[in-house]
Scaffold this active site. Structure first.
Site, PDB file in Angstrom:
ATOM      1  N   CYS A   1     111.919  35.051  27.038  1.00 61.22           N
ATOM      2  CA  CYS A   1     112.635  33.872  26.848  1.00 61.22           C
ATOM      3  C   CYS A   1     114.140  34.294  26.100  1.00 61.22           C
ATOM      4  O   CYS A   1     114.168  35.212  25.278  1.00 61.22           O
ATOM      5  CB  CYS A   1     111.872  33.073  25.614  1.00 61.22           C
ATOM      6  SG  CYS A   1     112.820  31.549  25.302  1.00 61.22           S
TER       7      CYS A   1
ATOM      8  N   CYS B   1      91.155  28.399  12.387  1.00 57.05           N
ATOM      9  CA  CYS B   1      92.604  28.834  12.740  1.00 57.05           C
ATOM     10  C   CYS B   1      93.354  29.611  11.669  1.00 57.05           C
ATOM     11  O   CYS B   1      94.490  29.792  11.838  1.00 57.05           O
ATOM     12  CB  CYS B   1      93.154  27.547  13.135  1.00 57.05           C
ATOM     13  SG  CYS B   1      93.251  26.366  12.060  1.00 57.05           S
TER      14      CYS B   1
END
Ligand code: SAH
Length: 461
Positions: A81, A417
């Protein structure tokens, strides 16, 4: 080696020093030590020998910037990116995917030992994706103004400055298309983006959701104002250009807040929900509902949760923090009965609808805090053979853990998480008569430093 003198740090700001990177933090920074004093160094990888400049120091740690590499890690790759080093979205694009998976496994192992005092619990190799790009099914794109033009993209690292982007290679391509289209139209029609500092302007965010199995697309326009200027033009251009578009929603958020959506939601065009399936279960997803953002890995995660629950069809199962009932409905296929609890009322409404949508009639849902509802169920005489928990980052409430110990389920499946709070909570369960058989990290968020885990826990009798 010189000993650290009490109160005096071994380095000060602007010092230049050579060191070897030993570790990677959960934010993806390299860690090197000077006389035991850790320096966190962005864009440095374990095994690398670097020359760093100290940019900041505090009592227990400091930050450094790489000035030069004496050698580079074999796991270092060129981030694909172009805005990777500016954008705050990804933290690990400079590390090979294999390297990312290993680093995540090690991170979980480290907290099991340090926080959970569980050095011997097997932490399995991270389950990764075959294609770790273009996986995000939801994008929340902020809009702003730069040099007289409307821009949209993602926030820069540790800031609310918007990095203008054409595409984001971890999100679905349709998100790029919507983002670019709305930006073009806003520039053309003079739709003012929101100005955070002055709390002025109109367009705050565009949220795009994609149902991978249905191909359906939802676009949510979030504005500060009660109306969307040029709304008909916007609807037309989206309808003409976006394949699979099935829902355009307007959400009003007039508050000065970092929370993306406000309370008021109306349908501008099409349906109020889109559909997606995980395994054999179909879900209706509305603009505001929580839904896992990586559907491919969600299936991997839920299959593990189901495997660890060891259901035979005879069990009563409790699913705490159930959201829109995703895990509950997955488990209901193999259990006698599932009871789901979740704090957001709308999510419970969605869970009930999702049960109906799939013809599942052995799942019941109740809205409220898990740490209140489950103790209430226990008092009412409900029993649980298996309890599944999937709490937010802060982990399980102490009262809930105590109730689990009192209800004495045969198995607990902990979906997490945040490995730090997982390790903390496992310690409580271990002290209360449970053993952690294994912890399985699943890579739900490739290219970022987030780690998801599922732990298999059983009662020792
Ligand atoms: N199991 C679901 C959702 C997990 S996210 C899935 O896989 O999709 C965690 C959920 O916990 C969120 O939906 C959040 O709203 C909910 N939550 C947060 N605090 C809670 C509490 N104290 N009691 C019950 N649910 C809570």
């Amino acid at each position: 080696m010189a000993k650290k003198t009490q109160g005096v740090l071994p380095v000060k700001k602007n010092d230049v020093t050579d060191l070897r990177i030993e570790d990677l933090t959960h934010e993806g920074h390299g860690v090197g030590k000077i006389d035991g004093y850790p320096l966190f160094i962005p864009n440095a990888l374990p095994g690398e020998q670097v020359r760093v400049k100290v940019v900041k120091t505090s009592k227990n740690y400091g930050f450094g910037r790489v000035m030069d590499w004496h050698n580079k890690s074999q796991d270092r790759v060129v981030p694909p990116c172009p805005v990777y080093y500016k954008c705050g979205g990804c933290q690990l694009q400079h590390l090979s995917y294999e390297g990312q998976l290993t680093a995540k496994q090690k991170q979980v192992q480290d907290v099991m030992e340090r926080i959970g005092k569980l050095p011997d619990v097997p932490v399995l190799p991270t389950l990764g994706m075959e294609e770790p790009w273009r996986y995000r099914n939801k994008s929340q794109v902020p809009f702003g103004m730069s040099e007289g033009r409307v821009i949209s993209g993602f926030y820069a690292k540790r800031s609310h400055e918007i990095v203008d982007v054409k595409e984001c290679i971890i999100q679905e391509e349709v998100s790029d298309q919507v983002m670019t289209l709305v930006k073009q139209k806003a520039n053309e029609l003079g739709i003012q983006p929101y100005d955070e500092a002055r709390h002025k302007g109109v367009l705050r965010h565009v949220v795009i959701r994609y149902g991978r199995t249905s191909g359906e697309v939802m676009v949510v326009l979030v504005t500060r104002t009660n109306d969307v200027p040029h709304v008909l033009e916007l609807i037309d251009v989206l309808k003409e250009n976006i394949k699979g578009l099935s829902s355009i929603i307007h959400n009003v958020n007039s508050k000065k807040t970092n929370v993306i959506m406000g309370e008021k939601t109306t349908v501008l065009w099409g349906s109020d929900v889109i559909y997606d399936s995980i395994g054999d279960i179909r879900f209706a997803i509305s603009a505001q509902s929580f839904y896992q953002i990586n559907p491919v890995q969600t299936e991997v995660l839920y299959k593990k949760a189901l495997e660890y629950a060891e259901l035979t069809g005879e069990e009563n199962v409790v699913d705490a923090y159930c959201g829109i009932g995703t895990i509950s409905l997955f488990l209901a296929q193999k259990a006698k009965k599932v009871y789901g609890v979740e704090i957001v009322e709308q999510a419970i409404e969605d869970a009930k609808k999702n049960a109906e949508l799939n013809g599942i009639n052995n799942a019941e849902f109740e809205a409220g805090p898990a740490e209140v509802i489950i103790p209430k169920w226990h008092k009412e005489g409900k029993t649980a053979d298996v309890i599944v928990v999937d709490p937010p980052r802060k982990g399980c409430d102490e009262a809930l853990l105590q109730t689990i110990l009192e209800m004495k389920p045969k198995r607990v499946v902990y979906v997490s998480c945040n490995p730090g709070t997982l390790a903390r909570d496992l310690r409580v369960l271990e002290d209360g008569g449970y053993r952690t058989e294994k912890v399985q990290p699943v890579d739900m968020f490739p290219q970022t430093s987030h780690v998801e885990c599922v732990a298999s826990i059983y009662r020792v009798d």
